[in-house]
Each structure stands twice: as C-alpha cells, then as structure tokens.
Motif scaffolding. Structure first.
Motif, PDB file in Angstrom:
ATOM      1  N   ARG A  52      35.052  32.220  44.414  1.00 19.75           N
ATOM      2  CA  ARG A  52      36.280  32.287  43.619  1.00 19.75           C
ATOM      3  C   ARG A  52      37.218  33.217  44.369  1.00 19.75           C
ATOM      4  NH1 ARG A  52      31.945  31.773  40.144  1.00 19.75           N
ATOM      5  NH2 ARG A  52      32.241  30.388  38.338  1.00 19.75           N
ATOM      6  N   GLN A  53      38.351  32.680  44.823  1.00 21.20           N
ATOM      7  CA  GLN A  53      39.217  33.449  45.702  1.00 21.20           C
ATOM      8  C   GLN A  53      40.654  33.502  45.183  1.00 21.20           C
ATOM      9  OE1 GLN A  53      38.450  33.816  49.844  1.00 21.20           O
ATOM     10  NE2 GLN A  53      37.341  31.875  49.907  1.00 21.20           N
ATOM     11  N   LEU A  54      41.333  34.579  45.555  1.00 22.57           N
ATOM     12  CA  LEU A  54      42.722  34.811  45.176  1.00 22.57           C
ATOM     13  C   LEU A  54      43.596  34.661  46.411  1.00 22.57           C
ATOM     14  CD1 LEU A  54      42.002  37.976  43.021  1.00 22.57           C
ATOM     15  CD2 LEU A  54      42.350  35.640  42.188  1.00 22.57           C
ATOM     16  N   ALA A  55      44.706  33.946  46.275  1.00 17.92           N
ATOM     17  CA  ALA A  55      45.556  33.649  47.424  1.00 17.92           C
ATOM     18  C   ALA A  55      46.856  34.441  47.431  1.00 17.92           C
ATOM     19  CB  ALA A  55      45.868  32.153  47.455  1.00 17.92           C
ATOM     20  N   SER A  56      47.399  34.735  46.260  1.00 13.39           N
ATOM     21  CA  SER A  56      48.653  35.478  46.178  1.00 13.39           C
ATOM     22  C   SER A  56      48.738  36.134  44.805  1.00 13.39           C
ATOM     23  CB  SER A  56      49.858  34.556  46.411  1.00 13.39           C
ATOM     24  OG  SER A  56      49.925  33.561  45.406  1.00 13.39           O
ATOM     25  N   ALA A  57      49.773  36.978  44.633  1.00 12.44           N
ATOM     26  CA  ALA A  57      49.933  37.678  43.363  1.00 12.44           C
ATOM     27  C   ALA A  57      51.398  38.021  43.136  1.00 12.44           C
ATOM     28  CB  ALA A  57      49.091  38.953  43.344  1.00 12.44           C
ATOM     29  N   LYS A  58      51.792  38.073  41.863  1.00 10.17           N
ATOM     30  CA  LYS A  58      53.137  38.493  41.502  1.00 10.17           C
ATOM     31  C   LYS A  58      53.130  38.991  40.063  1.00 10.17           C
ATOM     32  CE  LYS A  58      57.526  39.197  41.995  1.00 10.17           C
ATOM     33  NZ  LYS A  58      57.949  40.407  42.740  1.00 10.17           N
ATOM     34  N   ASP A  59      53.596  40.229  39.883  1.00 13.82           N
ATOM     35  CA  ASP A  59      53.743  40.840  38.558  1.00 13.82           C
ATOM     36  C   ASP A  59      52.412  40.866  37.801  1.00 13.82           C
ATOM     37  OD1 ASP A  59      56.413  41.287  39.153  1.00 13.82           O
ATOM     38  OD2 ASP A  59      57.060  39.399  38.242  1.00 13.82           O
ATOM     39  N   MET A  60      52.250  40.041  36.770  1.00 13.89           N
ATOM     40  CA  MET A  60      51.041  40.088  35.941  1.00 13.89           C
ATOM     41  C   MET A  60      49.985  39.057  36.340  1.00 13.89           C
ATOM     42  SD  MET A  60      51.060  42.457  33.556  1.00 13.89           S
ATOM     43  CE  MET A  60      49.731  41.824  32.527  1.00 13.89           C
ATOM     44  N   HIS A  61      50.236  38.281  37.391  1.00  7.70           N
ATOM     45  CA  HIS A  61      49.342  37.164  37.696  1.00  7.70           C
ATOM     46  C   HIS A  61      48.913  37.123  39.163  1.00  7.70           C
ATOM     47  CE1 HIS A  61      51.183  35.764  33.917  1.00  7.70           C
ATOM     48  NE2 HIS A  61      50.098  35.017  33.777  1.00  7.70           N
TER      49      HIS A  61
ATOM     50  N   THR B 116      47.396  34.121  41.894  1.00  7.16           N
ATOM     51  CA  THR B 116      47.265  32.677  42.076  1.00  7.16           C
ATOM     52  C   THR B 116      45.985  32.443  42.862  1.00  7.16           C
ATOM     53  OG1 THR B 116      49.665  32.365  42.099  1.00  7.16           O
ATOM     54  CG2 THR B 116      48.307  30.584  42.993  1.00  7.16           C
ATOM     55  N   SER B 117      45.113  31.606  42.343  1.00  3.30           N
ATOM     56  CA  SER B 117      43.843  31.320  43.011  1.00  3.30           C
ATOM     57  C   SER B 117      44.070  30.416  44.210  1.00  3.30           C
ATOM     58  CB  SER B 117      42.862  30.667  42.037  1.00  3.30           C
ATOM     59  OG  SER B 117      43.348  29.385  41.661  1.00  3.30           O
ATOM     60  N   ASP B 118      43.057  30.289  45.057  1.00  5.94           N
ATOM     61  CA  ASP B 118      43.221  29.472  46.256  1.00  5.94           C
ATOM     62  C   ASP B 118      43.354  27.989  45.943  1.00  5.94           C
ATOM     63  OD1 ASP B 118      40.597  29.132  45.460  1.00  5.94           O
ATOM     64  OD2 ASP B 118      39.763  29.257  47.478  1.00  5.94           O
ATOM     65  N   ASP B 119      43.044  27.607  44.694  1.00  6.09           N
ATOM     66  CA  ASP B 119      43.259  26.213  44.302  1.00  6.09           C
ATOM     67  C   ASP B 119      44.513  26.058  43.438  1.00  6.09           C
ATOM     68  OD1 ASP B 119      42.312  27.452  42.035  1.00  6.09           O
ATOM     69  OD2 ASP B 119      40.648  26.063  41.683  1.00  6.09           O
ATOM     70  N   GLY B 120      45.369  27.106  43.446  1.00 12.01           N
ATOM     71  CA  GLY B 120      46.686  26.986  42.846  1.00 12.01           C
ATOM     72  C   GLY B 120      46.788  27.332  41.375  1.00 12.01           C
TER      73      GLY B 120
ATOM     74  N   PHE C 105      37.500  33.815  34.461  1.00 11.27           N
ATOM     75  CA  PHE C 105      38.220  33.483  35.697  1.00 11.27           C
ATOM     76  C   PHE C 105      38.511  31.995  35.776  1.00 11.27           C
ATOM     77  CE2 PHE C 105      38.734  32.404  40.131  1.00 11.27           C
ATOM     78  CZ  PHE C 105      39.585  33.398  40.592  1.00 11.27           C
ATOM     79  N   ASP C 106      37.517  31.200  35.437  1.00  7.75           N
ATOM     80  CA  ASP C 106      37.687  29.752  35.523  1.00  7.75           C
ATOM     81  C   ASP C 106      38.687  29.244  34.492  1.00  7.75           C
ATOM     82  OD1 ASP C 106      35.858  29.808  37.568  1.00  7.75           O
ATOM     83  OD2 ASP C 106      34.168  29.144  36.333  1.00  7.75           O
ATOM     84  N   ASN C 107      39.005  30.075  33.493  1.00  5.51           N
ATOM     85  CA  ASN C 107      39.975  29.700  32.464  1.00  5.51           C
ATOM     86  C   ASN C 107      41.236  30.560  32.516  1.00  5.51           C
ATOM     87  OD1 ASN C 107      38.783  27.572  30.359  1.00  5.51           O
ATOM     88  ND2 ASN C 107      37.095  28.849  31.113  1.00  5.51           N
ATOM     89  N   GLY C 108      41.516  31.114  33.703  1.00  3.34           N
ATOM     90  CA  GLY C 108      42.805  31.743  33.922  1.00  3.34           C
ATOM     91  C   GLY C 108      42.946  33.191  33.510  1.00  3.34           C
ATOM     92  N   LEU C 109      41.840  33.948  33.477  1.00  2.00           N
ATOM     93  CA  LEU C 109      41.912  35.360  33.103  1.00  2.00           C
ATOM     94  C   LEU C 109      40.947  36.166  33.962  1.00  2.00           C
ATOM     95  CD1 LEU C 109      42.793  37.700  31.218  1.00  2.00           C
ATOM     96  CD2 LEU C 109      40.907  37.034  29.700  1.00  2.00           C
ATOM     97  N   LEU C 110      41.442  37.219  34.579  1.00  2.00           N
ATOM     98  CA  LEU C 110      40.587  38.122  35.349  1.00  2.00           C
ATOM     99  C   LEU C 110      40.204  39.311  34.484  1.00  2.00           C
ATOM    100  CD1 LEU C 110      39.278  38.943  38.050  1.00  2.00           C
ATOM    101  CD2 LEU C 110      41.405  40.149  38.602  1.00  2.00           C
ATOM    102  N   VAL C 111      38.894  39.506  34.305  1.00  2.00           N
ATOM    103  CA  VAL C 111      38.361  40.682  33.626  1.00  2.00           C
ATOM    104  C   VAL C 111      37.384  41.363  34.572  1.00  2.00           C
ATOM    105  CG1 VAL C 111      38.639  39.627  31.342  1.00  2.00           C
ATOM    106  CG2 VAL C 111      36.431  39.418  32.541  1.00  2.00           C
ATOM    107  N   ARG C 112      36.832  42.488  34.153  1.00  2.00           N
ATOM    108  CA  ARG C 112      35.859  43.205  34.981  1.00  2.00           C
ATOM    109  C   ARG C 112      34.552  43.269  34.218  1.00  2.00           C
ATOM    110  NH1 ARG C 112      33.549  45.382  38.875  1.00  2.00           N
ATOM    111  NH2 ARG C 112      33.225  47.582  39.243  1.00  2.00           N
ATOM    112  N   ALA C 113      33.454  42.897  34.867  1.00  2.00           N
ATOM    113  CA  ALA C 113      32.132  42.956  34.249  1.00  2.00           C
ATOM    114  C   ALA C 113      31.340  44.100  34.849  1.00  2.00           C
ATOM    115  CB  ALA C 113      31.389  41.643  34.447  1.00  2.00           C
ATOM    116  N   THR C 114      30.871  44.998  33.991  1.00  2.00           N
ATOM    117  CA  THR C 114      29.981  46.087  34.390  1.00  2.00           C
ATOM    118  C   THR C 114      28.727  45.933  33.560  1.00  2.00           C
ATOM    119  OG1 THR C 114      31.863  47.533  34.845  1.00  2.00           O
ATOM    120  CG2 THR C 114      29.716  48.586  34.588  1.00  2.00           C
TER     121      THR C 114
END
Length: 438
Positions: A26-35, A37-41, A397-406
């Motif tokens: 699962r990879q991130l390609a770009s970012a802007k403000d609150m979001h 963009t994953s490598d699959d757009g 992540f697969d549904n459009g939200l990044l969280v942190r798991a500890t």
C-alpha cells in the motif's frame, strides 16, 4: 551485481512487517492539505498527520517555497565551529515560544536524537555542577523515547528493547498510568492516577537522590497508544524532581506544536520541566529536524561552568541544517499567520464528542482523547494481540482513511487544519468498518 526484478526488494522498511507489506503493498504517491493520494489514484484522508507530524497539512506552499529558496542559496553549512544565520534565527524564534526559562536550543535531526541529546545534557549538567555521582536515568513503562540506545534504555516499549537490550546501565522505570478499571472511556484527563507519580519517591529511597540524574516522560504518551496524564500527575513529578535536584525532561516530540493545545504540552498543562525534546511538527515533517529546549540554568551550568574549549562533546553533521531551519521558520510563520493552534483548540470539544460517540461499537473497550489526539482500544483477538488493530488499519486505508495501529489500539492525530466535516468522516468511517472486523 544484477538488479532484481522486484522493485520492492531492496528497501528494508522500518517498523514494518516487510514480508506482509511486499505481498500486498500500500503506497502513497502525493499529498496535499488533509489528503494523500495513493499510487492507484485514490484519495486517502490523513487521520494521523503522517506520523503525528504534519500539523499544518501537506505540501503547504510557504514551506515548499522556503525550502526551494534555501536549497538554491545554501545547501549545507558545517555546524562545528561555524554557523549560518538561519540556525541562529530559528533558535531565537523557538526560545521566544518555549515555556519561560527554556531559551537555549540544541538542534538535532529527529526525535530519537533529541532524546539522546537531552539525556547527555542532563548527565553533563550534573557532572559540571559537581554531582558526578548522578548517573541514573528514570524512564516510564510503555514510554516511547525513540530508537537510539539511550531512548530505548529509558523507554518502556517491550519490543523496542527485547531484540537489542540496552547499552545504558543504571536505568529504572516508573509505572505507566493506563488503567482500564479506573479510567476507561474518560473524556480528557482522568481523575485517577496522580498517586502513581509517588513511585518516584520509592526509586529515590532505593537508590539515593545523589545517584539520579534525570527523569524523562512524555506528557502524553503517544506511540504506545495515547496515555493521557492524570490530573495532578505531572505536577507531582515536577515537585519531586525539584525537591531532589533531579533534571525533569518532557519528551514532546509528539505533543509540541499545537497537538494538545499550545506550542507545548508544558504550556497547555502548566507544568514546566528543565528540558523539552521536540521534532515532527517543528518542520511540519517537510525536512527532518529535531531540537532540545534547555533551561538557562542547565545550559549555563554546562557552558559557563566548564573549562575553555568545547563544553559539550556532542552534535550531529546535520544539526541546524539550512534547509531544515528554513522549513521550520516557514512552519512557525504558518502556524502563527493562520492561527492553526487556535483553530485546532476550537475543535477540541467537537473532536472529543465525536470520537466518544463510538463507545458501544463492536470490539471497542476504551476511548481516550487529549487535544486533537485520540485512541480507540480494541479487545484482542483470540488469534493474537494486534490482529484486530492491523485488520482495521488495512480496512481503513483500503476505504480512504489513514489511521495508526499500535497493537490493538487505533491512534488518531489528524493535521490541525482539519474541519468538522473531516472529523465526521474519520469517525464515521471507523464506526462503519469496525463492524466488519473479525
């Protein structure tokens, strides 16, 4: 040597299940403000400010432009026996916004380096004032103080220590403050737990104050799963350390720069330590940088009390790096010009009510919050600790939200430019997806 066909093979990823990731990347390609963009757009709402760090939002133009300008004018300047104006300007700026008296700044490149630097400064201070027997360091269970050998020695996260052991001897740990029986689903700071600071008196009685150099705690323990300080707890630590001549260090790598209210948690909570470590939000994570804010009396004890020549034999090739200093100055300007800390503070109540609305959802056994931070603790799966947490992390992540798991704790710390609609989206998405977790 031939290049491998697998483009993912060469990078040994940090704090990552490498085999699992490279099977399903699962990879991130770009970012802007609150979001992101994953490598699959796909658009991914950032619920964690990267790693607790991107407080002003991603790819902010003033920070980008400051870095570009500096790179074209001064790419690097050695910090040993030389200087450059941006580092001095940044130190002066930080000195004015740190708690009163903490106006001497030492630059590092990360939170881990800030912690190791703070520990060294504490030891150097005790030696400089004739207290050379004070070599013992006190950390806290479940504390995350970075991954240097100093940090993992005082830190209390088991897996960080188990594989490597520690190089430092003479280290003790206070108990952590997390107790579901007394504090589950507390909104904000719990009322139970201040008495746990009294364990420091027991450590002093065991070893003698004359052997203890410093105590280091996170005002709010973040990476271990958001452990919020009980009311009165930090005040007691300050009282005990002051009484016994022990240096008190607040590790604010996560809590500094608006995350829990003011510039620092120390400011927000009204408890001033002797040393504060910081990183992450200092540059909005655009360029790696950390810093240590040191009280004047500790600085002067080392610098004015030593012989001629180098007073502290410590530093880094990239201390006060020009690009990092430029990024930090632009970040501080942005925090101020947009009132980002004040904006985030205005949302504390809405954030608290929203995250606690998840109480009663499947698997959730606790919710904790402070500032724009929250933790959602899940009951462990019969198949192993951390299984549910990682499952929810992937589903989010697969549904459009990044969280942190500890482990089985989902930590939330979105950029401080968030709006109510972002809070609703974060909480709503988790509320839906938790029902699908085994």
């Amino acid at each position: 040597m031939k290049l491998e066909n697998d483009p993912l093979a060469a990078f040994w990823m940090p704090f990552t299940a490498n085999r699992a990731f490279k099977t399903t990347p699962r990879q991130l390609a770009s970012a802007k403000d609150m979001h992101y963009t994953s490598d699959d757009g796909r658009q991914i709402l950032d619920g964690t400010a990267g790693l607790w760090a991107v407080n002003a939002g991603h790819c902010r133009a003033p920070i980008v432009e400051a870095i570009q300008k500096c790179a074209a004018e001064l790419d690097y300047a050695p910090p040993f026996q030389l200087g450059h104006p941006l580092a001095f300007e940044l130190a002066s700026r930080l000195a004015t916004i740190m708690p009163e008296g903490l106006d001497r700044i030492f630059f590092t490149n990360s939170g881990s380096e800030s912690v190791d630097t703070a520990l060294k400064i504490a030891l150097a201070y005790q030696r400089a004032i004739g207290q050379g027997t004070r070599t013992r360091l006190i950390g806290r269970e479940r504390g995350y103080n970075g991954v240097g050998f100093g940090g993992i020695s005082v830190g209390g996260i088991v897996n960080n220590r188990r594989q490597f052991g520690t190089l430092l001897t003479g280290v003790d740990h206070l108990p952590h403050t997390h107790n579901l029986e007394h504090n589950a689903f507390t909104m904000g700071r719990p009322e139970w737990g201040a008495h746990l600071a009294d364990n420091l008196e027991a450590i002093v009685a065991l070893h003698g104050a004359e052997t203890i150099a410093a105590v280091i705690v996170e005002p709010m323990a973040g990476s271990t799963g958001v452990l919020v300080p009980p009311i009165g707890y930090l005040e007691k630590l300050r009282e005990i350390t002051r009484k016994h001549g022990i240096v008190l260090i607040f590790d604010e790598v996560i809590t500094a720069f608006g995350r829990v209210g003011g510039t620092t948690a120390s400011e927000t909570l009204g408890v001033t330590p002797d040393i504060i470590t910081m990183a992450k939000g200092l540059t909005n994570a655009a360029v790696p940088m950390g810093a240590v804010a040191v009280s004047r009396h500790i600085h002067d004890g080392v610098v004015e009390g030593g012989p001629d020549g180098i007073e502290l034999f410590h530093g880094y090739t990239y201390s006060g790096h020009p690009l990092a200093a430029a990024a930090a100055l632009a970040t501080l300007d942005l925090y101020k010009s947009e009132g980002i800390f004040e904006h985030a503070s205005s949302l504390h109540g809405y954030w608290q009510d929203a995250v606690h609305s998840l109480k009663g959802k499947r698997h959730i056994i606790d919710i904790r919050n402070m500032g724009i931070v929250a933790a959602i603790e899940l009951a462990p799966h019969a198949g192993g600790v951390g299984k549910r947490g990682m499952q929810l992390f992937h589903k989010c992540f697969d549904n459009g939200l990044l969280v942190r798991a500890t482990g089985d704790i989902i930590a939330l710390s979105p950029p401080l430019i968030l709006e109510k609609a972002h809070i609703d989206e974060i909480v709503g998405r988790i509320g839906e997806l938790i029902e699908t977790v085994d």
